[in-house]
Motif scaffolding. Sequence first.
Motif, PDB file in Angstrom:
ATOM      1  N   LEU A  47     -11.905 -45.133  30.718  1.00 10.21           N
ATOM      2  CA  LEU A  47     -10.529 -45.611  30.649  1.00 10.21           C
ATOM      3  C   LEU A  47      -9.874 -45.143  31.941  1.00 10.21           C
ATOM      4  O   LEU A  47      -9.951 -43.953  32.280  1.00 10.21           O
ATOM      5  CB  LEU A  47      -9.774 -45.037  29.455  1.00 10.21           C
ATOM      6  CG  LEU A  47      -8.267 -45.343  29.449  1.00 10.21           C
ATOM      7  CD1 LEU A  47      -8.027 -46.802  29.076  1.00 10.21           C
ATOM      8  CD2 LEU A  47      -7.531 -44.429  28.521  1.00 10.21           C
ATOM      9  N   VAL A  48      -9.270 -46.067  32.661  1.00 12.83           N
ATOM     10  CA  VAL A  48      -8.578 -45.744  33.904  1.00 12.83           C
ATOM     11  C   VAL A  48      -7.077 -45.796  33.639  1.00 12.83           C
ATOM     12  O   VAL A  48      -6.563 -46.799  33.151  1.00 12.83           O
ATOM     13  CB  VAL A  48      -8.956 -46.726  35.034  1.00 12.83           C
ATOM     14  CG1 VAL A  48      -8.145 -46.448  36.299  1.00 12.83           C
ATOM     15  CG2 VAL A  48     -10.457 -46.650  35.325  1.00 12.83           C
ATOM     16  N   LEU A  49      -6.393 -44.709  33.957  1.00 14.24           N
ATOM     17  CA  LEU A  49      -4.931 -44.673  33.910  1.00 14.24           C
ATOM     18  C   LEU A  49      -4.443 -44.684  35.339  1.00 14.24           C
ATOM     19  O   LEU A  49      -4.781 -43.793  36.129  1.00 14.24           O
ATOM     20  CB  LEU A  49      -4.423 -43.419  33.198  1.00 14.24           C
ATOM     21  CG  LEU A  49      -2.907 -43.182  33.284  1.00 14.24           C
ATOM     22  CD1 LEU A  49      -2.119 -44.312  32.622  1.00 14.24           C
ATOM     23  CD2 LEU A  49      -2.541 -41.829  32.679  1.00 14.24           C
ATOM     24  N   LYS A  72     -16.534 -52.423  33.894  1.00 14.07           N
ATOM     25  CA  LYS A  72     -17.061 -51.318  33.084  1.00 14.07           C
ATOM     26  C   LYS A  72     -15.979 -50.301  32.739  1.00 14.07           C
ATOM     27  O   LYS A  72     -16.278 -49.134  32.512  1.00 14.07           O
ATOM     28  CB  LYS A  72     -18.206 -50.622  33.829  1.00 14.07           C
ATOM     29  CG  LYS A  72     -19.394 -51.526  34.096  1.00 14.07           C
ATOM     30  CD  LYS A  72     -20.454 -50.812  34.890  1.00 14.07           C
ATOM     31  CE  LYS A  72     -21.569 -51.778  35.244  1.00 14.07           C
ATOM     32  NZ  LYS A  72     -22.513 -51.187  36.188  1.00 14.07           N
ATOM     33  N   TYR A  73     -14.715 -50.738  32.746  1.00 16.64           N
ATOM     34  CA  TYR A  73     -13.636 -49.814  32.403  1.00 16.64           C
ATOM     35  C   TYR A  73     -12.504 -50.555  31.706  1.00 16.64           C
ATOM     36  O   TYR A  73     -12.321 -51.753  31.870  1.00 16.64           O
ATOM     37  CB  TYR A  73     -13.111 -49.074  33.635  1.00 16.64           C
ATOM     38  CG  TYR A  73     -12.405 -49.930  34.664  1.00 16.64           C
ATOM     39  CD1 TYR A  73     -11.025 -50.131  34.606  1.00 16.64           C
ATOM     40  CD2 TYR A  73     -13.115 -50.536  35.687  1.00 16.64           C
ATOM     41  CE1 TYR A  73     -10.376 -50.905  35.546  1.00 16.64           C
ATOM     42  CE2 TYR A  73     -12.473 -51.316  36.640  1.00 16.64           C
ATOM     43  CZ  TYR A  73     -11.105 -51.494  36.563  1.00 16.64           C
ATOM     44  OH  TYR A  73     -10.459 -52.265  37.496  1.00 16.64           O
ATOM     45  N   ASP A  74     -11.777 -49.797  30.898  1.00 17.58           N
ATOM     46  CA  ASP A  74     -10.533 -50.269  30.304  1.00 17.58           C
ATOM     47  C   ASP A  74      -9.415 -49.759  31.201  1.00 17.58           C
ATOM     48  O   ASP A  74      -9.509 -48.657  31.750  1.00 17.58           O
ATOM     49  CB  ASP A  74     -10.350 -49.711  28.889  1.00 17.58           C
ATOM     50  CG  ASP A  74     -11.354 -50.273  27.902  1.00 17.58           C
ATOM     51  OD1 ASP A  74     -11.811 -51.410  28.090  1.00 17.58           O
ATOM     52  OD2 ASP A  74     -11.681 -49.561  26.930  1.00 17.58           O
ATOM     53  N   LEU A  75      -8.356 -50.532  31.353  1.00 16.42           N
ATOM     54  CA  LEU A  75      -7.265 -50.169  32.248  1.00 16.42           C
ATOM     55  C   LEU A  75      -5.961 -50.006  31.490  1.00 16.42           C
ATOM     56  O   LEU A  75      -5.580 -50.865  30.692  1.00 16.42           O
ATOM     57  CB  LEU A  75      -7.086 -51.253  33.323  1.00 16.42           C
ATOM     58  CG  LEU A  75      -5.934 -51.049  34.295  1.00 16.42           C
ATOM     59  CD1 LEU A  75      -6.159 -49.794  35.140  1.00 16.42           C
ATOM     60  CD2 LEU A  75      -5.781 -52.264  35.191  1.00 16.42           C
ATOM     61  N   THR A  76      -5.296 -48.901  31.766  1.00 20.53           N
ATOM     62  CA  THR A  76      -3.940 -48.675  31.285  1.00 20.53           C
ATOM     63  C   THR A  76      -3.089 -48.344  32.499  1.00 20.53           C
ATOM     64  O   THR A  76      -3.447 -47.459  33.275  1.00 20.53           O
ATOM     65  CB  THR A  76      -3.887 -47.512  30.267  1.00 20.53           C
ATOM     66  OG1 THR A  76      -4.679 -47.850  29.139  1.00 20.53           O
ATOM     67  CG2 THR A  76      -2.464 -47.242  29.818  1.00 20.53           C
ATOM     68  N   LYS A 112     -15.476 -41.229  29.743  1.00 19.92           N
ATOM     69  CA  LYS A 112     -14.733 -40.684  30.874  1.00 19.92           C
ATOM     70  C   LYS A 112     -13.319 -41.252  30.918  1.00 19.92           C
ATOM     71  O   LYS A 112     -13.089 -42.396  30.555  1.00 19.92           O
ATOM     72  CB  LYS A 112     -15.461 -41.054  32.162  1.00 19.92           C
ATOM     73  CG  LYS A 112     -14.857 -40.519  33.422  1.00 19.92           C
ATOM     74  CD  LYS A 112     -15.549 -41.053  34.663  1.00 19.92           C
ATOM     75  CE  LYS A 112     -17.012 -40.683  34.677  1.00 19.92           C
ATOM     76  NZ  LYS A 112     -17.674 -41.032  35.950  1.00 19.92           N
ATOM     77  N   VAL A 113     -12.387 -40.432  31.404  1.00 19.63           N
ATOM     78  CA  VAL A 113     -11.029 -40.873  31.721  1.00 19.63           C
ATOM     79  C   VAL A 113     -10.820 -40.613  33.206  1.00 19.63           C
ATOM     80  O   VAL A 113     -11.139 -39.528  33.702  1.00 19.63           O
ATOM     81  CB  VAL A 113      -9.963 -40.117  30.897  1.00 19.63           C
ATOM     82  CG1 VAL A 113      -8.553 -40.504  31.348  1.00 19.63           C
ATOM     83  CG2 VAL A 113     -10.143 -40.365  29.415  1.00 19.63           C
ATOM     84  N   ILE A 114     -10.317 -41.605  33.904  1.00 17.77           N
ATOM     85  CA  ILE A 114      -9.994 -41.478  35.327  1.00 17.77           C
ATOM     86  C   ILE A 114      -8.493 -41.683  35.471  1.00 17.77           C
ATOM     87  O   ILE A 114      -7.965 -42.704  35.025  1.00 17.77           O
ATOM     88  CB  ILE A 114     -10.757 -42.530  36.167  1.00 17.77           C
ATOM     89  CG1 ILE A 114     -12.266 -42.324  36.021  1.00 17.77           C
ATOM     90  CG2 ILE A 114     -10.315 -42.463  37.634  1.00 17.77           C
ATOM     91  CD1 ILE A 114     -13.092 -43.440  36.646  1.00 17.77           C
ATOM     92  N   ILE A 115      -7.833 -40.720  36.084  1.00 21.71           N
ATOM     93  CA  ILE A 115      -6.386 -40.836  36.314  1.00 21.71           C
ATOM     94  C   ILE A 115      -6.162 -40.912  37.813  1.00 21.71           C
ATOM     95  O   ILE A 115      -6.646 -40.065  38.565  1.00 21.71           O
ATOM     96  CB  ILE A 115      -5.608 -39.653  35.726  1.00 21.71           C
ATOM     97  CG1 ILE A 115      -5.908 -39.506  34.242  1.00 21.71           C
ATOM     98  CG2 ILE A 115      -4.102 -39.846  35.961  1.00 21.71           C
ATOM     99  CD1 ILE A 115      -5.282 -38.279  33.605  1.00 21.71           C
ATOM    100  N   ILE A 116      -5.415 -41.927  38.223  1.00 20.85           N
ATOM    101  CA  ILE A 116      -5.157 -42.148  39.642  1.00 20.85           C
ATOM    102  C   ILE A 116      -3.650 -42.139  39.892  1.00 20.85           C
ATOM    103  O   ILE A 116      -2.939 -43.052  39.477  1.00 20.85           O
ATOM    104  CB  ILE A 116      -5.757 -43.489  40.113  1.00 20.85           C
ATOM    105  CG1 ILE A 116      -7.251 -43.554  39.784  1.00 20.85           C
ATOM    106  CG2 ILE A 116      -5.509 -43.667  41.613  1.00 20.85           C
ATOM    107  CD1 ILE A 116      -7.868 -44.922  40.025  1.00 20.85           C
TER     108      ILE A 116
END
Length: 182
Positions: A47-49, A72-76, A112-116
Motif C-alpha cells: 500500500l503506497v501512501l 503491484k500496489y494499492d494507492l492512497t 509492505k506500506v510505503i509512505i512518500i
Amino acid sequence: MNKNINQCLCCSSRRHFLKSFFPGIVAFTVLQSAQPAKAEVHQTKALVLSCIDFRFLTAEQSFLRNKNLIDKYDLTALAGASLALTGFPHQSDAEAFWDQLDISYKLHHINKVIIIDHQDCGAYAMMIDANLSKDPGRELQVHTDYLNQAYSSIRNRYCDLEIELYFATLNSAEFQQILPTH
C-alpha cells in the motif's frame, strides 16, 4: 347469503391464489439453489501512501516503476501523506488511511506500506510553517519526524508489515529513504 364469507376479499378464487403464490415458490427455489458470489483473491505487494500534490505524480510513478511495483500496489493519496495520519486537516483523513490500510491488508494481502512525503508540501506549510520549504534542513527534519510517527503508528497496529519511508524532492525527483528511528 354469500358463500365466500371466509375467503379473503382479494383472493375470491383458488385460481387467483395459485397465480399469486406460484411466482414466490419459483423465486424461493431459484434463490435457494444459487451460490453466493465470491470475489477473486487478489494479492499485491504494498500500500503506497502519498500526497495529493499533482506536481509529484510523474516522479512517484517512475520511482514505483523502478522499485518493480507497477500494477503491484494499492494507492492512497492524502494531503501531506504522513501528516494525514495525525488527523490533518481532519481526523477523518487519518480514519480514511486506516480503513484503506485494513482493506488492502485483508483483501490484497499486502506485506509492505510505503509512505512518500515530498519537498515544498502545501499541507506541511499550512500546518507547520508557511516558510518551511525555505529551510531545506529543517524541512527534511520535520518530515522525518512525521514519517517516524507514521511508522510507529503502523507498526503498533500491523507488526508484520514492512514499512518504507521516503522524502522526495520535486526538482530532481530524488527519493531519499528515511530510516525509522524507533
